[in-house]
Write an enzyme that holds these catalytic residues in place. Structure first.
Site, mmCIF file in Angstrom:
data_model
loop_
_atom_site.group_PDB
_atom_site.id
_atom_site.type_symbol
_atom_site.label_atom_id
_atom_site.label_comp_id
_atom_site.label_asym_id
_atom_site.label_seq_id
_atom_site.Cartn_x
_atom_site.Cartn_y
_atom_site.Cartn_z
ATOM 1 N N ARG A 62 9.921 -2.990 -7.250
ATOM 2 C CA ARG A 62 10.071 -1.544 -7.272
ATOM 3 C C ARG A 62 8.931 -0.862 -6.504
ATOM 4 N NH1 ARG A 62 11.270 -0.470 -12.544
ATOM 5 N NH2 ARG A 62 9.076 -0.636 -13.042
ATOM 6 N N HIS A 66 9.371 1.588 -3.388
ATOM 7 C CA HIS A 66 8.796 2.939 -3.360
ATOM 8 C C HIS A 66 7.866 3.103 -2.169
ATOM 9 C CE1 HIS A 66 9.504 4.221 -7.813
ATOM 10 N NE2 HIS A 66 10.573 3.722 -7.254
ATOM 11 N N VAL A 70 8.477 5.918 1.359
ATOM 12 C CA VAL A 70 7.600 7.067 1.604
ATOM 13 C C VAL A 70 6.554 6.674 2.648
ATOM 14 C CG1 VAL A 70 6.132 8.816 0.545
ATOM 15 C CG2 VAL A 70 7.891 7.683 -0.825
ATOM 16 N N GLY A 72 6.857 4.861 5.155
ATOM 17 C CA GLY A 72 6.996 3.469 5.588
ATOM 18 C C GLY A 72 6.210 2.512 4.710
ATOM 19 N N SER A 76 0.882 3.012 0.966
ATOM 20 C CA SER A 76 0.444 4.349 0.531
ATOM 21 C C SER A 76 0.674 4.521 -0.973
ATOM 22 C CB SER A 76 1.167 5.445 1.314
ATOM 23 O OG SER A 76 2.565 5.246 1.284
ATOM 24 N N GLU A 89 1.082 9.395 -4.306
ATOM 25 C CA GLU A 89 2.408 8.872 -4.649
ATOM 26 C C GLU A 89 2.395 8.197 -6.023
ATOM 27 O OE1 GLU A 89 3.917 6.280 -1.493
ATOM 28 O OE2 GLU A 89 2.962 7.625 -0.065
ATOM 29 N N ASN A 95 5.192 5.170 -15.564
ATOM 30 C CA ASN A 95 4.109 4.365 -16.138
ATOM 31 C C ASN A 95 4.394 2.868 -16.102
ATOM 32 O OD1 ASN A 95 2.982 6.775 -16.744
ATOM 33 N ND2 ASN A 95 2.543 6.282 -18.867
ATOM 34 N N PRO A 163 14.911 7.688 -3.951
ATOM 35 C CA PRO A 163 16.215 7.982 -4.545
ATOM 36 C C PRO A 163 16.119 8.013 -6.077
ATOM 37 C CG PRO A 163 16.315 6.053 -3.076
ATOM 38 C CD PRO A 163 14.900 6.486 -3.135
ATOM 39 N N HIS A 193 17.985 -4.747 -9.854
ATOM 40 C CA HIS A 193 18.113 -4.321 -11.249
ATOM 41 C C HIS A 193 18.533 -5.479 -12.157
ATOM 42 C CE1 HIS A 193 18.412 0.261 -10.240
ATOM 43 N NE2 HIS A 193 17.220 -0.244 -10.063
ATOM 44 N N ASP A 249 19.959 -5.469 -17.256
ATOM 45 C CA ASP A 249 20.951 -6.542 -17.199
ATOM 46 C C ASP A 249 20.783 -7.350 -18.486
ATOM 47 O OD1 ASP A 249 22.714 -8.535 -16.489
ATOM 48 O OD2 ASP A 249 21.398 -9.438 -14.986
ATOM 49 N N SER A 252 20.053 -11.234 -19.567
ATOM 50 C CA SER A 252 19.727 -12.024 -18.381
ATOM 51 C C SER A 252 18.648 -11.321 -17.554
ATOM 52 C CB SER A 252 21.009 -12.219 -17.564
ATOM 53 O OG SER A 252 20.752 -12.640 -16.265
#
Ligand SMILES: *[C@@H]1O[C@H](CO)[C@@H](O)[C@H](O)[C@H]1NC(C)=O
Ligand SMILES: *[C@@H]1O[C@H](CO)[C@@H](O)[C@H](O)[C@H]1NC(C)=O
Ligand SMILES: *[C@@H]1O[C@H](CO)[C@@H](O)[C@H](O)[C@H]1NC(C)=O
Ligand SMILES: *[C@@H]1O[C@H](CO)[C@@H](O)[C@H](O)[C@H]1NC(C)=O
Ligand SMILES: *[C@@H]1O[C@H](CO)[C@@H](O)[C@H](O)[C@H]1NC(C)=O
Length: 331
Positions: A62, A66, A70, A72, A76, A89, A95, A163, A193, A249, A252
């Site tokens: 993630r 992220h 932002v 590239g 950052s 950012e 958290n 997004p 996910h 999920d 699993s």
């Protein structure tokens, strides 16, 4: 069975991608001469620590996502707010990701010990994400490297460009296209996910207050009613719960596999952005194809999309810098 699993885990995915402009300057084995052990140091650290803290794997992916969305893939996202008071950012990230920052700081320290000032934080993030996927049963792939680190991080840009979990298909695709990614990338990257977790408040309106009317029955009709009832009963028992963690999920969530996609087809995707994937004909066809097929198919397309994502607006050559510490720009 165990042997089959091992083969899958070791599967090296051959990734052929049309590189974007900056992405074209990245290459596999960029540190072969300048820091030959760099990739190995990252991998060993991930292999030693992620099995004891598997949720870090989701956090790393993630964080990489992220970062790339932002300014590239320039690390950052790892920068602390400046002493001048501008929020970074990082201050816009949930958290849940905080643990990943400390993890990456430790990997970076080890790499710096070996070759000071050579390996970028952006590359370490890309490599650690790849290695974490491998550790929890997913594919291994070659990560093109040579990214340089950015010197700017602005909270508002993260709020504007990452997004949101509440987005519908149109908005998701617009957001991906703005970064040079397509429908397939959206579907395959959402596959991360399979190991995700979320706080209740990221999707609570789907359980309690979808139209804003509130009250019993105001759940999102695109969410399986039985599943929603179960979540209300056993997990997110109040509309304001912001501490309970839910697996994206279930059953699993510690294994990198295709059951996330089977969940989508049962209308059990946790976020609206998950449910959105089966509202588009092309995306739904992609979901159906991997939900049924062997994991290898998903592994290959996931790896390919990770490489494509890792090339978004990268800084190379004389751009940016090689940060000494991932949380602060060099002085
Ligand atoms: C960055 O911020 C974190 C959390 O506020 C803090 O623990 C860490 O020491 C900071 N790192 C640097 C290098 O200032
Ligand atoms: C989230 O992070 C903020 C700032 O670091 C902290 O004040 C808050 O207690 C954290 N919340 C949770 C639920 O961990
Ligand atoms: C998607 O959501 C946006 C608002 O964010 C809305 O304007 C648009 O009409 C929605 N599109 C579809 C197809 O529902
Ligand atoms: C439901 O959502 C509406 C609009 O978003 C909000 O005004 C209302 O307070 C919410 N109700 C509850 C019970 O959270
Ligand atoms: C969680 O909700 C409580 C009560 O509504 C609030 O005091 C707290 O600040 C919230 N925490 C976060 C991290 O949003």
């Amino acid at each position: 069975m165990a042997a089959a699993k091992l083969v899958l885990a070791m599967l090296v995915v051959a990734v052929g991608v049309a590189a974007g402009e900056g992405g074209g300057k990245l290459r596999q084995g960029y540190y072969e001469q300048s820091c030959p052990r760099a990739e190995q140091i990252v991998k060993h650290y991930v292999e030693r620590h992620v099995p004891h803290a598997p949720s870090v794997a989701a956090t790393l992916i993630r964080t990489h996502f992220h970062d790339c969305f932002v300014r590239g893939c320039d690390a950052s996202v790892l920068l602390n707010a400046t002493t001048g008071g501008g929020e970074a950012e990082k201050d816009a990230t949930p958290n849940l990701t905080l643990r990943g920052f400390a993890f990456l700081d430790r990997v970076k320290a080890l790499v710096e010990q070996e070759c000071p000032g050579v390996v970028s934080c952006a590359d370490i993030l890309a490599l650690a994400s790849r290695d974490a996927v491998g550790v929890i049963g997913g594919p291994f792939w070659r990560v093109p490297t040579g990214r340089r680190d950015g010197r700017v991080s602005i909270k508002q840009e993260a709020l504007d460009q990452i997004p949101a979990p509440t987005m519908n298909f149109t908005d998701l695709l617009t957001s991906f296209r703005a970064k040079g990614l397509d429908v397939a990338d959206l579907v395959w990257l959402s596959g991360a996910h399979t190991i995700g977790i979320s706080h209740c408040n990221s999707f609570t309106e789907r359980l309690y207050n979808f139209t804003g009317r509130g009250g019993p029955g105001d759940a999102d009709p695109s969410l399986d009613a039985e599943y929603a009832a179960n979540l209300r009963r056993t997990k997110c028992t109040t509309p304001t719960d912001n501490t309970t963690i839910v697996e994206m999920d279930p059953g699993s969530f510690l294994t990198f596999d295709t059951s996330y996609y089977r969940g989508l087809l049962k209308r059990r995707g946790l976020f609206q952005s998950d449910a959105a994937l089966i509202t588009d004909t092309a995306a739904r066809a992609d979901v159906e194809s991997v939900a049924k097929g062997p994991s290898e198919v998903f592994f290959q397309v996931f790896a390919r999309s990770m490489v494509r994502m890792g090339m978004i607006e990268v800084k190379t050559g004389g751009e940016g810098e090689i940060r000494r510490h991932c949380a602060v720009v060099n002085s």
